[in-house]
Design a protein around this motif. Structure first.
Motif, PDB file in Angstrom:
ATOM      1  N   GLY A  46       0.074   6.957  -2.739  1.00 32.30           N
ATOM      2  CA  GLY A  46       0.131   7.857  -1.701  1.00 32.30           C
ATOM      3  C   GLY A  46      -1.285   7.680  -0.687  1.00 32.30           C
ATOM      4  N   LEU A  47      -2.425   7.210  -1.353  1.00 26.23           N
ATOM      5  CA  LEU A  47      -3.376   7.059  -0.403  1.00 26.23           C
ATOM      6  C   LEU A  47      -3.047   5.775   0.450  1.00 26.23           C
ATOM      7  CD1 LEU A  47      -6.525   7.992  -2.442  1.00 26.23           C
ATOM      8  CD2 LEU A  47      -5.300   9.458  -0.678  1.00 26.23           C
ATOM      9  N   LEU A  48      -2.317   4.943   0.101  1.00 27.48           N
ATOM     10  CA  LEU A  48      -1.849   3.670   0.955  1.00 27.48           C
ATOM     11  C   LEU A  48      -1.368   4.253   2.217  1.00 27.48           C
ATOM     12  CD1 LEU A  48      -2.039   0.372   0.632  1.00 27.48           C
ATOM     13  CD2 LEU A  48       0.209   0.624  -0.197  1.00 27.48           C
ATOM     14  N   PHE A  49      -0.568   4.903   2.204  1.00 27.15           N
ATOM     15  CA  PHE A  49      -0.104   5.519   3.354  1.00 27.15           C
ATOM     16  C   PHE A  49      -1.013   6.197   4.361  1.00 27.15           C
ATOM     17  CE2 PHE A  49       3.566   5.299   0.276  1.00 27.15           C
ATOM     18  CZ  PHE A  49       4.359   4.663   1.345  1.00 27.15           C
ATOM     19  N   VAL A  50      -1.819   6.827   3.688  1.00 25.96           N
ATOM     20  CA  VAL A  50      -2.959   7.644   4.394  1.00 25.96           C
ATOM     21  C   VAL A  50      -3.800   6.658   5.132  1.00 25.96           C
ATOM     22  CG1 VAL A  50      -4.906   9.137   4.186  1.00 25.96           C
ATOM     23  CG2 VAL A  50      -2.938   9.900   3.079  1.00 25.96           C
ATOM     24  N   MET A  51      -4.169   5.569   4.421  1.00 23.20           N
ATOM     25  CA  MET A  51      -5.000   4.563   4.862  1.00 23.20           C
ATOM     26  C   MET A  51      -4.250   3.754   5.918  1.00 23.20           C
ATOM     27  SD  MET A  51      -7.642   3.449   2.024  1.00 23.20           S
ATOM     28  CE  MET A  51      -6.384   3.101   0.661  1.00 23.20           C
ATOM     29  N   GLY A  52      -3.067   3.243   5.618  1.00 17.55           N
ATOM     30  CA  GLY A  52      -2.293   2.554   6.619  1.00 17.55           C
ATOM     31  C   GLY A  52      -2.096   3.432   7.510  1.00 17.55           C
ATOM     32  N   GLY A  53      -1.703   4.639   7.749  1.00 16.40           N
ATOM     33  CA  GLY A  53      -1.653   5.337   8.887  1.00 16.40           C
ATOM     34  C   GLY A  53      -2.994   5.397   9.850  1.00 16.40           C
ATOM     35  N   ALA A  54      -3.894   5.559   9.179  1.00 17.99           N
ATOM     36  CA  ALA A  54      -5.519   5.536   9.901  1.00 17.99           C
ATOM     37  C   ALA A  54      -5.290   4.178  10.512  1.00 17.99           C
ATOM     38  CB  ALA A  54      -6.332   5.978   8.766  1.00 17.99           C
ATOM     39  N   ALA A  55      -5.184   3.193   9.929  1.00 19.43           N
ATOM     40  CA  ALA A  55      -5.215   1.876  10.422  1.00 19.43           C
ATOM     41  C   ALA A  55      -4.373   1.462  11.746  1.00 19.43           C
ATOM     42  CB  ALA A  55      -5.335   0.793   9.392  1.00 19.43           C
ATOM     43  N   VAL A  56      -3.091   2.154  11.682  1.00 20.63           N
ATOM     44  CA  VAL A  56      -2.109   2.185  12.727  1.00 20.63           C
ATOM     45  C   VAL A  56      -2.637   2.678  13.871  1.00 20.63           C
ATOM     46  CG1 VAL A  56      -0.055   2.598  13.557  1.00 20.63           C
ATOM     47  CG2 VAL A  56      -0.063   1.270  11.409  1.00 20.63           C
ATOM     48  N   VAL A  57      -3.070   4.006  13.743  1.00 16.61           N
ATOM     49  CA  VAL A  57      -3.702   4.875  14.825  1.00 16.61           C
ATOM     50  C   VAL A  57      -4.964   4.087  15.497  1.00 16.61           C
ATOM     51  CG1 VAL A  57      -4.567   6.949  15.541  1.00 16.61           C
ATOM     52  CG2 VAL A  57      -2.666   6.911  13.941  1.00 16.61           C
TER      53      VAL A  57
END
Length: 155
Positions: A46-57
Motif C-alpha cells: 500500500g505504501l508503494l502507491f503513497v510514495m508513487g503518488g507523492a513522486a508523481v505530484v
C-alpha cells in the motif's frame, strides 16, 4: 537572500504545508512503524502507491513550476538545480539511513507525524537521529580541522 526579502506568507505557508504533509503521513499509515515494516518486508504494498503518488505530484509540480515561472513565488529566488557529487559519503549516508529506517520502521520525516498520532516510544528513534546527526557533524568538523591544519603545515 535574507529573511527580510521573503514574502510575509513564507512561514505561514511552510507551516500549513507541514501540517498537510504530516496529516498525509498519518492518514496513509506512513507514520505507523508496523505498516512501514510490513512494506519493507514485502507483506503490504500500500505504501508503494503513497510514495508513487507523492513522486508523481512532486515531479509534475517541479516540471510545471520551472517551465512557467521564473522565480519561486514566496521567496522570489531563481529556480536552480542543486548538483551534489555522488561520493562515498552519499553511499555511506544512504546505507545508514536505510539501516535506521529498517530498524525503526520509520523515516525521519514521519517520526514527528508518528508523535502526533500518539506513538510516544518513537521518541527513542528521534533521540537516535539527533545523536547520529551530532556525531556526524562532530566527525565532519574534526575532519575539516585536520584538513585545514595539514594544508597550513604544508604551506
Amino acid at each position: 537572500m535574507s529573511d527580510t526579502d521573503r514574502s510575509p506568507l513564507f512561514l505561514p505557508v511552510i507551516y500549513i504545508g507541514g501540517v498537510i504533509f504530516g496529516t498525509g503521513l498519518a492518514v496513509s499509515g506512513m507514520a505507523r512503524p508496523e505498516i512501514v515494516l510490513d512494506f519493507l518486508q514485502f507483506n503490504d504494498f500500500g505504501l508503494l502507491f503513497v510514495m508513487g503518488g507523492a513522486a508523481v505530484v512532486t515531479g509534475v509540480t517541479f516540471t510545471v513550476a520551472t517551465r512557467f515561472l521564473d522565480r519561486a513565488p514566496l521567496t522570489d529566488s531563481e529556480y536552480t538545480r542543486r548538483v551534489k557529487s555522488f561520493d562515498r559519503n552519499v553511499v555511506i549516508g544512504g546505507a545508514i539511513f536505510g539501516v535506521g529506517w529498517g530498524i525503526s520502521g520509520i523515516c525521519p520525516g514521519a517520526t514527528y507525524a508518528s508523535i502526533g498520532i500518539g506513538n510516544i516510544p518513537i521518541l527513542w528513534a528521534i533521540a537516535g537521529m539527533f545523536v547520529g546527526a551530532y556525531a556526524q557533524g562532530y566527525w565532519r568538523g574534526t575532519r575539516a580541522s585536520e584538513s585545514t591544519a595539514a594544508t597550513a603545515a604544508n604551506d
